[in-house]
Motif scaffolding. Structure first.
Motif, PDB file in Angstrom:
ATOM      1  N   HIS A 181      -2.154  16.335  10.787  1.00 33.09           N
ATOM      2  CA  HIS A 181      -0.990  16.800  11.538  1.00 33.09           C
ATOM      3  C   HIS A 181      -1.051  16.450  13.021  1.00 33.09           C
ATOM      4  CE1 HIS A 181      -0.447  19.143   7.821  1.00 33.09           C
ATOM      5  NE2 HIS A 181       0.829  19.089   8.137  1.00 33.09           N
ATOM      6  N   LEU A 182      -2.066  15.691  13.418  1.00 32.90           N
ATOM      7  CA  LEU A 182      -2.098  15.129  14.765  1.00 32.90           C
ATOM      8  C   LEU A 182      -1.410  13.770  14.809  1.00 32.90           C
ATOM      9  CD1 LEU A 182      -5.780  15.987  15.795  1.00 32.90           C
ATOM     10  CD2 LEU A 182      -3.684  17.200  16.442  1.00 32.90           C
ATOM     11  N   GLY A 183      -0.990  13.273  13.641  1.00 24.90           N
ATOM     12  CA  GLY A 183      -0.340  11.960  13.577  1.00 24.90           C
ATOM     13  C   GLY A 183      -1.295  10.825  13.312  1.00 24.90           C
ATOM     14  N   ASP A 184      -2.521  11.142  12.862  1.00 19.09           N
ATOM     15  CA  ASP A 184      -3.477  10.098  12.503  1.00 19.09           C
ATOM     16  C   ASP A 184      -3.248   9.658  11.064  1.00 19.09           C
ATOM     17  OD1 ASP A 184      -4.741  10.373  14.994  1.00 19.09           O
ATOM     18  OD2 ASP A 184      -6.050  11.962  14.232  1.00 19.09           O
ATOM     19  N   LEU A 185      -3.268   8.372  10.846  1.00 14.28           N
ATOM     20  CA  LEU A 185      -3.111   7.794   9.511  1.00 14.28           C
ATOM     21  C   LEU A 185      -4.211   6.756   9.320  1.00 14.28           C
ATOM     22  CD1 LEU A 185      -1.304   7.309   6.911  1.00 14.28           C
ATOM     23  CD2 LEU A 185      -0.248   5.450   8.220  1.00 14.28           C
ATOM     24  N   LYS A 186      -4.925   6.857   8.190  1.00 16.85           N
ATOM     25  CA  LYS A 186      -6.010   5.907   7.934  1.00 16.85           C
ATOM     26  C   LYS A 186      -5.905   5.377   6.515  1.00 16.85           C
ATOM     27  CE  LYS A 186     -10.430   7.160   7.504  1.00 16.85           C
ATOM     28  NZ  LYS A 186     -11.820   7.563   7.861  1.00 16.85           N
ATOM     29  N   ILE A 187      -6.063   4.072   6.368  1.00 19.82           N
ATOM     30  CA  ILE A 187      -6.126   3.413   5.069  1.00 19.82           C
ATOM     31  C   ILE A 187      -7.492   2.752   4.954  1.00 19.82           C
ATOM     32  CG2 ILE A 187      -5.169   1.569   3.635  1.00 19.82           C
ATOM     33  CD1 ILE A 187      -2.479   2.091   4.834  1.00 19.82           C
ATOM     34  N   SER A 188      -8.192   2.985   3.848  1.00 21.68           N
ATOM     35  CA  SER A 188      -9.550   2.459   3.723  1.00 21.68           C
ATOM     36  C   SER A 188      -9.854   2.033   2.297  1.00 21.68           C
ATOM     37  CB  SER A 188     -10.565   3.514   4.166  1.00 21.68           C
ATOM     38  OG  SER A 188     -10.480   4.683   3.374  1.00 21.68           O
ATOM     39  N   VAL A 189     -10.809   1.113   2.172  1.00 25.34           N
ATOM     40  CA  VAL A 189     -11.369   0.700   0.885  1.00 25.34           C
ATOM     41  C   VAL A 189     -12.874   0.572   1.062  1.00 25.34           C
ATOM     42  CG1 VAL A 189      -9.328  -0.557   0.115  1.00 25.34           C
ATOM     43  CG2 VAL A 189     -11.079  -1.766   1.404  1.00 25.34           C
ATOM     44  N   GLU A 190     -13.598   0.664  -0.038  1.00 22.37           N
ATOM     45  CA  GLU A 190     -15.040   0.451   0.029  1.00 22.37           C
ATOM     46  C   GLU A 190     -15.543  -0.065  -1.306  1.00 22.37           C
ATOM     47  OE1 GLU A 190     -17.701   3.897   0.123  1.00 22.37           O
ATOM     48  OE2 GLU A 190     -15.920   5.164  -0.025  1.00 22.37           O
ATOM     49  N   ASN A 191     -16.657  -0.796  -1.242  1.00 21.59           N
ATOM     50  CA  ASN A 191     -17.375  -1.227  -2.428  1.00 21.59           C
ATOM     51  C   ASN A 191     -18.867  -1.079  -2.165  1.00 21.59           C
ATOM     52  OD1 ASN A 191     -18.167  -3.519  -0.884  1.00 21.59           O
ATOM     53  ND2 ASN A 191     -16.349  -4.663  -1.580  1.00 21.59           N
ATOM     54  N   ASP A 192     -19.696  -1.666  -2.977  1.00 17.53           N
ATOM     55  CA  ASP A 192     -21.144  -1.494  -2.823  1.00 17.53           C
ATOM     56  C   ASP A 192     -21.669  -2.103  -1.533  1.00 17.53           C
ATOM     57  OD1 ASP A 192     -21.201  -0.193  -5.229  1.00 17.53           O
ATOM     58  OD2 ASP A 192     -21.732  -1.987  -6.398  1.00 17.53           O
ATOM     59  N   ASP A 193     -20.933  -3.036  -0.964  1.00 13.16           N
ATOM     60  CA  ASP A 193     -21.445  -3.767   0.189  1.00 13.16           C
ATOM     61  C   ASP A 193     -20.803  -3.377   1.518  1.00 13.16           C
ATOM     62  OD1 ASP A 193     -23.101  -5.386  -1.487  1.00 13.16           O
ATOM     63  OD2 ASP A 193     -21.319  -6.566  -2.008  1.00 13.16           O
ATOM     64  N   VAL A 194     -19.568  -2.917   1.499  1.00 15.67           N
ATOM     65  CA  VAL A 194     -18.871  -2.737   2.757  1.00 15.67           C
ATOM     66  C   VAL A 194     -17.797  -1.652   2.633  1.00 15.67           C
ATOM     67  CG1 VAL A 194     -17.111  -4.473   2.238  1.00 15.67           C
ATOM     68  CG2 VAL A 194     -17.701  -4.009   4.621  1.00 15.67           C
ATOM     69  N   MET A 195     -17.486  -1.040   3.771  1.00 16.77           N
ATOM     70  CA  MET A 195     -16.341  -0.138   3.854  1.00 16.77           C
ATOM     71  C   MET A 195     -15.463  -0.623   4.999  1.00 16.77           C
ATOM     72  SD  MET A 195     -16.099   3.965   4.580  1.00 16.77           S
ATOM     73  CE  MET A 195     -14.504   4.747   4.822  1.00 16.77           C
ATOM     74  N   VAL A 196     -14.168  -0.723   4.745  1.00 11.92           N
ATOM     75  CA  VAL A 196     -13.218  -1.206   5.744  1.00 11.92           C
ATOM     76  C   VAL A 196     -12.091  -0.192   5.863  1.00 11.92           C
ATOM     77  CG1 VAL A 196     -11.592  -3.043   6.352  1.00 11.92           C
ATOM     78  CG2 VAL A 196     -13.751  -3.609   5.230  1.00 11.92           C
ATOM     79  N   ASP A 197     -11.716   0.135   7.092  1.00 13.84           N
ATOM     80  CA  ASP A 197     -10.577   1.034   7.276  1.00 13.84           C
ATOM     81  C   ASP A 197      -9.743   0.588   8.470  1.00 13.84           C
ATOM     82  OD1 ASP A 197     -11.274   2.605   9.800  1.00 13.84           O
ATOM     83  OD2 ASP A 197     -13.026   3.074   8.583  1.00 13.84           O
ATOM     84  N   THR A 198      -8.484   0.951   8.422  1.00 12.88           N
ATOM     85  CA  THR A 198      -7.554   0.705   9.520  1.00 12.88           C
ATOM     86  C   THR A 198      -6.896   2.027   9.859  1.00 12.88           C
ATOM     87  OG1 THR A 198      -7.138  -1.568   8.790  1.00 12.88           O
ATOM     88  CG2 THR A 198      -5.513  -0.562  10.262  1.00 12.88           C
ATOM     89  N   LYS A 199      -6.809   2.324  11.148  1.00 12.60           N
ATOM     90  CA  LYS A 199      -6.309   3.630  11.571  1.00 12.60           C
ATOM     91  C   LYS A 199      -5.160   3.461  12.554  1.00 12.60           C
ATOM     92  CE  LYS A 199      -7.849   8.051  13.566  1.00 12.60           C
ATOM     93  NZ  LYS A 199      -9.010   8.805  14.099  1.00 12.60           N
ATOM     94  N   TRP A 200      -4.127   4.296  12.376  1.00 12.90           N
ATOM     95  CA  TRP A 200      -3.031   4.402  13.324  1.00 12.90           C
ATOM     96  C   TRP A 200      -3.050   5.811  13.914  1.00 12.90           C
ATOM     97  CZ3 TRP A 200      -2.790   1.817   8.762  1.00 12.90           C
ATOM     98  CH2 TRP A 200      -2.299   0.505   8.763  1.00 12.90           C
ATOM     99  N   THR A 201      -2.694   5.917  15.160  1.00  8.95           N
ATOM    100  CA  THR A 201      -2.614   7.231  15.802  1.00  8.95           C
ATOM    101  C   THR A 201      -1.194   7.464  16.318  1.00  8.95           C
ATOM    102  OG1 THR A 201      -3.297   6.337  17.951  1.00  8.95           O
ATOM    103  CG2 THR A 201      -5.043   7.168  16.499  1.00  8.95           C
TER     104      THR A 201
END
Length: 296
Positions: A181-201
């Motif tokens: 409810h602060l307006g943060d939005l995050k989209i993420s994926v992960e596998n055995d080797d890496v985790m990647v996310d993108t965030k909007w505020t």
């Protein structure tokens, strides 16, 4: 049973069908005196459903409908075939859509008037095969039952989201969407080797104590009174895990979207309202339901 309408906004109609034609081989279109509904509710990979309402005068003029079922007509047809008919009418000066019969089978006939390269008037007829549904079958159609959303948030432009998710789909079949409810939005994926996310505020969200009411008559945010519902900690992230393939299918609606509101029902589903025109214009809304998926 009679139905006839002049299509005055071929581009928007085409973009609507482009948004749903990848979801399933057949969809249901229900015409009433005031609106056109488009429904995709068959079991699909990822379980995505669409329940859409479009105001008649968003797309049509000289709209005439008559039936014994309260002047409602429901059809099943192939979205791809309808999209092809609309594409052939893109540069036409006049397009009339009507119910007809060809070889003893019901069709939607498109009478398309255009100009040749020699600037001569050309008339083209295009038929889309349909099945007319019984009112008793249409009455059985029900939207998915969902709990009250934990949060609703206005998404960034869908074209930008699509670019991000296209990069992520090489890494996993499942993605996570989180919002607070602060307006943060995050989209993420992960596998055995890496985790990647993108965030909007600073994404826009309605004030706490409001709920989304998306109907034909009101495409607005309206206050609701829920004394039993506690306000969450503003920084708490509510999440849902989704099939990336399903979310990418939803993102095809970027061609028609202006404002898109996401409602997260944690560990249950995400509901996505894609407005046709600005949210206050009541032009129509495409509603996508995507169920949660466990990340294996």
């Amino acid at each position: 049973m009679r139905f006839r309408a002049s299509i005055v906004n071929v581009l928007t109609f085409s973009r609507i069908m482009q948004s749903i034609e990848r979801l399933q081989k057949k969809c249901i279109m229900r015409f009433t005196e005031e609106r056109m509904d488009i429904i995709c509710n068959e079991d699909t990979d990822g379980g995505i459903q669409v329940w859409s309402q479009v105001k008649v005068d968003t797309l049509f003029e000289d709209y005439r409908i008559q039936s014994n079922a309260n002047n409602e007509i429901s059809l099943a047809l192939a979205p791809e075939a309808l999209l092809q008919a609309l594409k052939s009418a893109m540069d036409a000066s006049e397009v009339v859509m009507k119910l007809a019969k060809k070889n003893n089978h019901a069709v939607l006939n498109f009478s398309i008037v255009g100009m040749s390269h020699q600037q001569k008037r050309v008339l083209v007829s295009h038929d889309v095969r349909i099945d007319v549904l019984l009112p008793s079958d249409v009455a059985k159609l029900k939207e998915p039952l969902c709990p009250e959303p934990d949060i609703h948030i206005i998404l960034p432009p869908l074209q930008k989201l699509r670019t991000v998710v296209d990069h992520m789909r090489q890494m996993s079949d499942v993605m996570m969407i989180e919002a607070n409810h602060l307006g943060d939005l995050k989209i993420s994926v992960e596998n055995d080797d890496v985790m990647v996310d993108t965030k909007w505020t600073k994404c826009t969200i309605p004030t706490m104590g409001e709920s989304i009411h998306v109907t034909f008559d009101s495409l607005t945010l309206e206050p609701t009174q829920d004394a039993d519902r506690e306000e969450p900690e503003p920084s708490r992230l509510f999440y849902v895990c989704l099939s990336i393939r399903s979310f990418i299918k939803f993102l095809s609606s970027h061609v028609v979207s202006t404002t898109t509101i996401a409602c997260i029902c944690e560990q249950h589903c995400i509901i996505l309202y894609v407005y046709i025109g600005e949210a206050g214009d009541n032009g129509g809304v495409l509603t996508f339901y995507i169920p949660t998926r466990l990340n294996d």
